[in-house]
Design an enzyme around this catalytic site. Sequence first.
Site, short mmCIF file in Angstrom:
data_model
loop_
_atom_site.label_atom_id
_atom_site.label_comp_id
_atom_site.label_asym_id
_atom_site.label_seq_id
_atom_site.Cartn_x
_atom_site.Cartn_y
_atom_site.Cartn_z
N CYS A 31 30.99 96.03 56.18
CA CYS A 31 30.92 97.50 56.14
C CYS A 31 30.82 97.95 54.69
O CYS A 31 30.76 97.14 53.77
CB CYS A 31 32.15 98.12 56.82
SG CYS A 31 33.70 97.70 56.00
N CYS A 47 33.10 96.56 51.96
CA CYS A 47 32.71 95.28 51.35
C CYS A 47 31.79 95.52 50.16
O CYS A 47 31.92 94.87 49.12
CB CYS A 47 32.02 94.39 52.37
SG CYS A 47 33.06 93.91 53.77
N ASP A 90 0.09 102.96 57.67
CA ASP A 90 -1.00 102.02 57.51
C ASP A 90 -2.11 102.41 58.50
O ASP A 90 -1.85 103.07 59.51
CB ASP A 90 -0.49 100.60 57.79
CG ASP A 90 -1.61 99.58 57.81
OD1 ASP A 90 -2.43 99.59 56.89
OD2 ASP A 90 -1.66 98.78 58.77
N ASP A 142 2.11 97.25 60.05
CA ASP A 142 2.15 96.09 60.95
C ASP A 142 1.74 94.79 60.31
O ASP A 142 1.84 93.74 60.94
CB ASP A 142 1.23 96.34 62.15
CG ASP A 142 -0.25 96.19 61.78
OD1 ASP A 142 -0.63 96.66 60.69
OD2 ASP A 142 -1.00 95.62 62.58
N ASP A 186 1.80 95.14 54.34
CA ASP A 186 2.69 96.31 54.41
C ASP A 186 4.14 95.96 54.10
O ASP A 186 4.97 96.85 53.92
CB ASP A 186 2.64 96.93 55.82
CG ASP A 186 1.24 97.36 56.22
OD1 ASP A 186 0.55 97.96 55.37
OD2 ASP A 186 0.83 97.10 57.36
#
Length: 817
Positions: free
Chosen positions: A37, A40, A456, A655, A659
Site C-alpha cells: 500500500c 510502503c 493509436d 495495441d 505504443d
Amino acid sequence: MTDSADSPATDLWLDEPPRLDDSGLAHLQVKLGGLHCSFCVGTIEKALTRRDGVGAVSVSLAHSEGLVEYDPDVIAPSGIVETLRDIGYVVRDPRKVQGYEEEEAELIEERNRFLAGAAFTIVTLVLMSFSWLGRPLSIASGGERVLIGPWLILGLAVATMFVAAEPILRMAWASVRRGILNQHVLLEAGAFGGLLGGLLGLFAAPETFPPGDFLSVAVFISTYHLLSGYASTLVRARSTQAVQRLLDLQPDTARVVRDGTEIEVDVEEVQVGEMVRVRPGERVPLDGDVVSGHSTIDEAMVTGEAIPVEKSEGSGLIGGSINQAGSILFEVTKVGEDTFLAQVARHIEEARALKPGIIQLLDRILKFYVPGVLAVAGLSFVVWVIGPLLTGGSADFATAMFATLAVLVMGYPCALGMATPLAMMRGGGMAAEKGILMRSGEAFQVFGEISHVLLDKTGTITAGSPSVVKVVALAGSDKSQVLALAASAEQQSEHPLGRAIVDAAFEAGAPIHPVDEFESQTGNGVEAVVGGRKTLVGKAGWMEAAGIAMDHVSAEIEAMESAAQTVVALAADGQLLGLIAIADEVKVDARDGIARLQETGIKAVMLTGDNRRTAEAVASLVGIDDVRAELLPQDKAAAVRSLQQGGARVLVVGDGINDAPALTQADIGMAIGAGTDIAIESSDIVLVNGRINSIVDARDIATSSYAKTKQNLAIAFAFNGVGVPLAVTGIVGPVWAMIAMITSVTMVLANSFGARLRPSSIPAAFRRLRQLIAAPPRPSALAHLARRRESVITVSAVALSGMAGIIWALALSSPGL
C-alpha cells in the site's frame, strides 16, 4: 519473505558502471517485492532519503518498481539495495522479470499467512465464547479446576504475531530503528500492547487485566492486517512482463554467412557488419540493411501499420519484424543495447520512472495519521497515570493500559486500508461484466481528471487488418466478376493484400476458379492464367509497365489513395477490368465513441507511426482534428510527457509494441485486448472487447468507484473519529474497540459491494451462520451475558461475518485466483 532473486550472490547487476546524467548523478532502477500500500511507498522513500548521497526517490506501487537518484561518489548501489532489504522488501534486477511461478508463490504465501491468521482468529473467538457464556475451558488439577483458555489464546497470539505475521514484525522493527512511523509500527504497538496486557493478566492481576480480552486483540488486529495485505496483493497481482516479452521477440539465433557458408549462431555472437540470411516466415534477428533479395516485412510492431512494407536492396530492417515473402540477405548494423527492441525496452523503463506520481487520496489523509494515533495513545496513558496523582489519588495503571490499547486498536487503519481495495474490487467486477479489465488502482482515482485521450490509429481506431472496402468494375464487367477473377488469381498468394481479396470473395459468395501458371512478382503483384485468360493483379505502376492503359482511372486511383486506401488493379488479356481498394477499416463504433469522449470535455488526439496522409484521412472519418503522425515509440512517449508537463492528465489507448512506452508514460494506459502482450502488460486498463465506446464506460465505472472510495473513507473515519476520543476516556475498552473496528470494515464492505452480496450469493455455510446468530440464546446463558461488557453474539457475528464476507467478496471479484 525470501527469494532466490533476492540473494546477494545474484547481484552482479549492481557492479555494472553507473550511467551519469549531466549533473553527475546516477540512477538505480530496482524491482521491488512486498509492496502492499501507500504506507510502503512512504517507508521506502523515508528510509532512502535519509541516506547520505541519495537524492530523489520514486516508487511505483502499480509496477512494483523504484528509481533512486544517487551520487556514486558517496554511496554505492549495493548500499541502497541493502537498505531496502533491511526494511523488509525484496529487491530484484529490473531487467529480469519475475517468473509466473515466483509471482504465484508470492501470492500463495500471502494467502497462506492470512488463512493461518484467520484460523487462529476463529479458534480464539471460540475460546472467548466459552468464557463469555460462563463456561470457560478448564482442566482438573489437584482437586481444582484450572483455566486453560487464556493459555491457549496466548499460544494463538504468539503464533499469529511471530509466525503468520512475522514479515510485518520484521518490517515494523526495521522502520522503528530508522525512526519511521507507519502502519506496521501502529499494528505492532497494538499487538504488543495486547500481549503485554495478557501476560500481566496471566501472571500478575487477572481481575485487572482480563488475559483473554487483551490477547485476543493481538490475534484480531494481526489477522486483519494480513487480510489487508493479501487483498492489496490480490488486486495488484499483475506483474509487468512487458520488457521481457519485448526482448523475447528477438530470435535466439541467426543464420550468419561466413566465408560463403551459412551457419547458425547465437544472436549475441553476431557482430556489426556481418551478413545474415532470413527466410520467409522468420523474424529478423537484428537491425540492418538489405544487401540482396526482395520481400515484404511486417513492421506493425514499429509503425502499427497493418499492411506490410516492401523491402529490397538498401532498405533498412528492424530486429523482431517478420519476413513474409522472399529470402533476403542483410548486413547487421546494430547489436545488443543499440537494437530497436532494446531501445524500446529502455524507453518503457524510462517512461515508468518519469511517469508522474498519483497522490492517492488516502496518502494525503494518512500522512500524519499514524504519528497522531501513537501520540494520542501515549497521551491517554500519561493522563490516566498522572491525572489521578495530581488530584491526590493513585496512578490507575489498569485503566491506562486499557485506554492506551483501546486507542491503538480503535485507531488502527484497517478500514482505511480496505476502503480503496474494496472499492476497486467492486469497480473491477462491474468493469469485467462490460469487457473491461481494470489492472491499476491509480486508474480509478485519476480517470475523472483526464483532459486528453491519445489514441493509436491501427488496431485502436481501425480494425487492425486489411480488408476490401471498395470494388470498381470497368470494361463492362461487374463487381462480382472483378472480385471473383482477382481472388482466383490471388488464391495461392501469401501476401496480406491477396488474402484480403480472397476473404472478400468468400464473404460475397463470388466463385473462385482454378488457376494455371501462377507466378508471384515480388513487390508488384501476381500473374496467373484463370480460365485461359492471362490475369494480372497488382500495383497500378506495374500494370502501366506491362503496357496496360491506366490514364482513364488516374483520378479514381488518386481519390482512393487520398482516403488512405491501397489500390490493387485487375487486368486480363491486356485490358484493365477493375480496381480494388483495400484499407484498414475504421471500427463501427469509433466515431460515436470519440464523440462521447469529447462530450465529457476530453480532447481526442491521434498518435500514429503511419504517414500523415493516411492518418489525416482516418482522423477525418472519426472526428479528430489533432493528428500527430510518423512517430516512433519514443516520440509517442515524449508527446505524452509534453502534455503532462503542461499540467494535463493523459489517457493513452493503443495495441502495439510501438505504443508500449506511451502506455507506460501515460497517467492511464489503456490497451486493446486483441493487441500485443507488451501493450497489454504496459497498460492500466485492458479493453477486452476492443470497442472505443468502452473507454467512456470505463471512465463512468472508475469515477463511480472513486466516489465509493471516498464514502468508504468517510465511514472509516466516522468510527475512528468517534472511537478514539471514547477510547482515551476509557469508555471504550480494547474488545469493544475491536468490535468497532470490525464493524467499520463490515460497513465498508457492505457499502462497496451492496447488491453483489445478496443472500442468494452467500454460501450455505454463511446462511447457516446467520440463522444461528438470529436464534435466541439459552436462558441459562442470558444471565452471564448480562453481566459481561462484551457480547459473544456481537463479537462472533460481526467478526466472522465481516471476515467471511470479505473473503467471499474477494472470491466474487477475483475469479481464477
